[in-house]
Write a protein that holds these residues in place. Sequence first.
Motif, PDB file in Angstrom:
ATOM      1  N   GLY A 249      36.738  30.305  42.209  1.00 46.27           N
ATOM      2  CA  GLY A 249      36.793  29.317  43.284  1.00 46.27           C
ATOM      3  C   GLY A 249      37.677  29.759  44.435  1.00 46.27           C
ATOM      4  N   ASP A 250      38.066  28.805  45.267  1.00 43.88           N
ATOM      5  CA  ASP A 250      38.774  29.118  46.507  1.00 43.88           C
ATOM      6  C   ASP A 250      40.133  29.763  46.270  1.00 43.88           C
ATOM      7  OD1 ASP A 250      36.665  27.712  47.510  1.00 43.88           O
ATOM      8  OD2 ASP A 250      37.847  26.065  48.348  1.00 43.88           O
ATOM      9  N   GLU A 251      40.805  29.353  45.190  1.00 43.24           N
ATOM     10  CA  GLU A 251      42.200  29.779  45.010  1.00 43.24           C
ATOM     11  C   GLU A 251      42.476  30.545  43.730  1.00 43.24           C
ATOM     12  OE1 GLU A 251      41.593  26.423  45.709  1.00 43.24           O
ATOM     13  OE2 GLU A 251      42.476  26.095  47.710  1.00 43.24           O
ATOM     14  N   HIS A 252      41.464  30.792  42.921  1.00 46.23           N
ATOM     15  CA  HIS A 252      41.680  31.461  41.631  1.00 46.23           C
ATOM     16  C   HIS A 252      40.663  32.577  41.417  1.00 46.23           C
ATOM     17  CE1 HIS A 252      43.167  27.275  41.024  1.00 46.23           C
ATOM     18  NE2 HIS A 252      44.108  27.857  40.319  1.00 46.23           N
ATOM     19  N   GLY A 253      41.074  33.554  40.659  1.00 49.47           N
ATOM     20  CA  GLY A 253      40.169  34.563  40.150  1.00 49.47           C
ATOM     21  C   GLY A 253      40.324  34.631  38.642  1.00 49.47           C
ATOM     22  N   ILE A 254      39.252  34.884  37.941  1.00 58.82           N
ATOM     23  CA  ILE A 254      39.300  34.886  36.478  1.00 58.82           C
ATOM     24  C   ILE A 254      38.989  36.291  35.970  1.00 58.82           C
ATOM     25  CG2 ILE A 254      38.301  33.893  34.380  1.00 58.82           C
ATOM     26  CD1 ILE A 254      37.714  31.357  36.025  1.00 58.82           C
ATOM     27  N   LEU A 255      39.931  36.861  35.228  1.00 58.71           N
ATOM     28  CA  LEU A 255      39.765  38.214  34.694  1.00 58.71           C
ATOM     29  C   LEU A 255      39.431  38.145  33.216  1.00 58.71           C
ATOM     30  CD1 LEU A 255      42.892  39.938  36.308  1.00 58.71           C
ATOM     31  CD2 LEU A 255      40.588  39.661  37.260  1.00 58.71           C
ATOM     32  N   ARG A 256      38.395  38.892  32.852  1.00 59.05           N
ATOM     33  CA  ARG A 256      38.023  38.993  31.438  1.00 59.05           C
ATOM     34  C   ARG A 256      37.853  40.458  31.094  1.00 59.05           C
ATOM     35  NH1 ARG A 256      34.768  34.560  32.738  1.00 59.05           N
ATOM     36  NH2 ARG A 256      35.554  32.606  31.881  1.00 59.05           N
ATOM     37  N   ALA A 257      37.992  40.753  29.815  1.00 57.73           N
ATOM     38  CA  ALA A 257      37.819  42.140  29.363  1.00 57.73           C
ATOM     39  C   ALA A 257      36.352  42.522  29.450  1.00 57.73           C
ATOM     40  CB  ALA A 257      38.327  42.283  27.933  1.00 57.73           C
TER      41      ALA A 257
ATOM     42  N   PHE B 110      44.106  46.200  49.875  1.00 59.71           N
ATOM     43  CA  PHE B 110      44.178  45.564  48.557  1.00 59.71           C
ATOM     44  C   PHE B 110      44.687  44.132  48.696  1.00 59.71           C
ATOM     45  CE2 PHE B 110      44.839  50.079  48.215  1.00 59.71           C
ATOM     46  CZ  PHE B 110      44.067  50.454  47.123  1.00 59.71           C
ATOM     47  N   VAL B 111      44.247  43.300  47.792  1.00 59.16           N
ATOM     48  CA  VAL B 111      44.883  41.990  47.661  1.00 59.16           C
ATOM     49  C   VAL B 111      45.819  42.061  46.464  1.00 59.16           C
ATOM     50  CG1 VAL B 111      44.532  39.547  47.135  1.00 59.16           C
ATOM     51  CG2 VAL B 111      42.992  40.706  48.734  1.00 59.16           C
ATOM     52  N   LYS B 112      47.087  41.804  46.721  1.00 60.27           N
ATOM     53  CA  LYS B 112      48.034  41.715  45.611  1.00 60.27           C
ATOM     54  C   LYS B 112      47.922  40.319  45.022  1.00 60.27           C
ATOM     55  CE  LYS B 112      52.839  42.173  44.199  1.00 60.27           C
ATOM     56  NZ  LYS B 112      54.215  41.753  44.474  1.00 60.27           N
ATOM     57  N   SER B 113      47.631  40.230  43.737  1.00 60.20           N
ATOM     58  CA  SER B 113      47.541  38.916  43.095  1.00 60.20           C
ATOM     59  C   SER B 113      48.412  38.905  41.853  1.00 60.20           C
ATOM     60  CB  SER B 113      46.090  38.587  42.736  1.00 60.20           C
ATOM     61  OG  SER B 113      45.670  39.330  41.605  1.00 60.20           O
ATOM     62  N   GLN B 114      48.588  37.723  41.305  1.00 57.42           N
ATOM     63  CA  GLN B 114      49.462  37.559  40.140  1.00 57.42           C
ATOM     64  C   GLN B 114      48.788  36.654  39.116  1.00 57.42           C
ATOM     65  OE1 GLN B 114      53.009  35.100  40.549  1.00 57.42           O
ATOM     66  NE2 GLN B 114      54.191  36.586  39.381  1.00 57.42           N
TER      67      GLN B 114
ATOM     68  N   VAL C 137      44.198  34.709  38.003  1.00 52.33           N
ATOM     69  CA  VAL C 137      45.083  35.148  39.089  1.00 52.33           C
ATOM     70  C   VAL C 137      45.036  34.152  40.250  1.00 52.33           C
ATOM     71  CG1 VAL C 137      44.995  37.611  38.503  1.00 52.33           C
ATOM     72  CG2 VAL C 137      43.313  36.649  40.116  1.00 52.33           C
ATOM     73  N   ASP C 138      46.053  34.279  41.109  1.00 57.13           N
ATOM     74  CA  ASP C 138      46.250  33.306  42.192  1.00 57.13           C
ATOM     75  C   ASP C 138      45.476  33.652  43.460  1.00 57.13           C
ATOM     76  OD1 ASP C 138      47.669  35.531  42.921  1.00 57.13           O
ATOM     77  OD2 ASP C 138      49.615  34.542  43.080  1.00 57.13           O
ATOM     78  N   ALA C 139      44.467  34.487  43.355  1.00 61.05           N
ATOM     79  CA  ALA C 139      43.672  34.879  44.528  1.00 61.05           C
ATOM     80  C   ALA C 139      42.208  34.508  44.307  1.00 61.05           C
ATOM     81  CB  ALA C 139      43.787  36.383  44.777  1.00 61.05           C
TER      82      ALA C 139
END
Lengths: 370, 370
Positions: A306-314, A263-267, A278-280
């Motif tokens: 992108g390289d350093e972010h992930g975007i979560l949507r419902a 798993f990748v732990k992200s915040q 998130v920061d992953a």
Amino acid sequence: MSAVIGDPVTAIDSPALVVDLDAMERNLATMAAYARDRAVRLRPHAKTHKSAWIARRQMEHGAVGVCVQKTSEAEALADQGVSDLYISNEVIDPAKLARVAALAARVRLAIAVDSAQGVERLAAAMRATRAAIDVFVEIDVGHGRCGVAPADAADLARRIRDAGLRFAGLQAYHGRAQHLRGVEERSGAIEAAGAAVRAARAALDAQRIECALVTGAGSGSFVLEAASGLWGELQVGSYVFMDRDYADNESMPGAPRFDHALFVKSQVMSRHADRAVVDAGHKSHAIDSGLPRVWGRDDLEFANGGDEHGILRANRPGAPLPALGETVWLVPGHCDPTVNLHDTMVGVRGGLEQGVVERLIRVDARGALS
Amino acid sequence: MSAVIGDPVTAIDSPALVVDLDAMERNLATMAAYARDRAVRLRPHAKTHKSAWIARRQMEHGAVGVCVQKTSEAEALADQGVSDLYISNEVIDPAKLARVAALAARVRLAIAVDSAQGVERLAAAMRATRAAIDVFVEIDVGHGRCGVAPADAADLARRIRDAGLRFAGLQAYHGRAQHLRGVEERSGAIEAAGAAVRAARAALDAQRIECALVTGAGSGSFVLEAASGLWGELQVGSYVFMDRDYADNESMPGAPRFDHALFVKSQVMSRHADRAVVDAGHKSHAIDSGLPRVWGRDDLEFANGGDEHGILRANRPGAPLPALGETVWLVPGHCDPTVNLHDTMVGVRGGLEQGVVERLIRVDARGALS
């Protein structure tokens, strides 16, 4: 350092690559039992984890050794005490073959070839040592990458012998078949691979060259190779961790079940009405087989930030977005290149919520590409 | 080690990440001259190269400092003597903010925020030190990732001041705009970003909050930001190396020309009638922005061969495939995450054919994700 042994999971800095040790150990035991029951050898592929500690755990579970893809990967694991290695890939550079020969003097070593020039150069390098090496002829069983045509296997095996090397058998791996979603497609691909193996064996038989072993198979198809009676050794890699892509495969009848262990732990570090960021990003997880899945939250969709972010949507109306600062666990799309992004995996005991950091697992062969 | 200083390029082990130092230095000088001529500050993004040596070269060329995306990236560069760093991203974790505060006591440091909670936590962390930090409010200028709405910038700036921190200006970066192929599309996106900057400045003016600087822009669009008169600082990163993806953009009128300076040296390790297989796959180069291009061989197409292989086929009838053992130079699709796969870049002087290894460039912040 992203984690300290003894700390609770909550204290692991993010993003971090986290191994659920309980799940991983179940996977190790399950595959070992499977191979034992079918009387096939297990030589797991260390390209997945690149870690000497995990390689040793696999050997404690009965694996005869491990596979690697690269010379430098073999060197990195040998340096950490792994004593039986198979470079299941071709090496053509004379300088690198000199390293292969030097390594053969330190560990039990095997390698694949798919060209006369490869055999000649390997033989030249080995003459500089008194060490032995097992040489497998790679045949193309449908992947369309490396490997000779089955009918040409015998000629190459003869060249291996004539050059004073040990012909150990056939390398027959169908990488793409692992990722065919449907059971029928995958079965068809491995059936065709089996026909290629039979053709190569027939060519060897015709020249009275003994084929001691056929080695290959991956985590998406090994049930088929094992059932065929043709393969004597399984090179499964991903079963240790599993990834989103393998989980998306239709399950093979009779296949043992493996759990997600990586798993990748992200915040969440930026929060908006319509999205949580998130920061992953893809410096934390490989996206060649698609984006990660949000663990335990089927109602959230991960979009590439992108390289350093992930975007979560419902995914569904009304699904609550995680709050600013909240931890989000991601299941990487593809475990092998994800592991290769990290110097350390954080081994956790007791689950992702209540668990404790038990071990920092060094990715010994991280970046060992050559 | 993949290379030895003084060796000819031909001796570099493959795959290896190679920097054409002549091309890189032309790129450094070109961008420095451009910024000087337009009287905008240059603060290149070090997320591209993650190397203290290159950061220092950029500062020798007049850059005021460099940007980074992550706290650990800032720490890694500070450890190697880079003295002026801007974390152009949000940090929300209190433990990480304590590291930010500790770093602010060692170097000149700036950071971005986009939430009231982020400001509060940063202020709490900074109270533990006597150091100062510049705080930029990130506004969303169209990327749809981090950043507050322009109208909310003034409220956040006031919170920064009220918390005893220094409001330094606006972070206004449109990442996606860099990769819009057509000039018209890119111009439209940066025009919209400019409107967002104006709106945020109007909100600040209305509350009599001075905005000392607007910082942003990337290698695909900086000509537009510089021409707008709104941005006072450019955060360009990829210009140092350039990649296939930027080269695929329609060139901006008046834009200076940058050369490819980053290559993956690969070698054919398996050869077939219809294809040559090289020893570089997506563990060697990132594929998030597409596959690499074969340098100097438009008649060859690179196909994805998995983690460790690339497959070359002829684009045109009769195009000769490279021979077994031959070197093939690849231009990565995206330089930033490609660099992050390697511990070292091999700096070559005198070109890819006749050149000599002049320097091994350590990727100091490789894997610095947190």
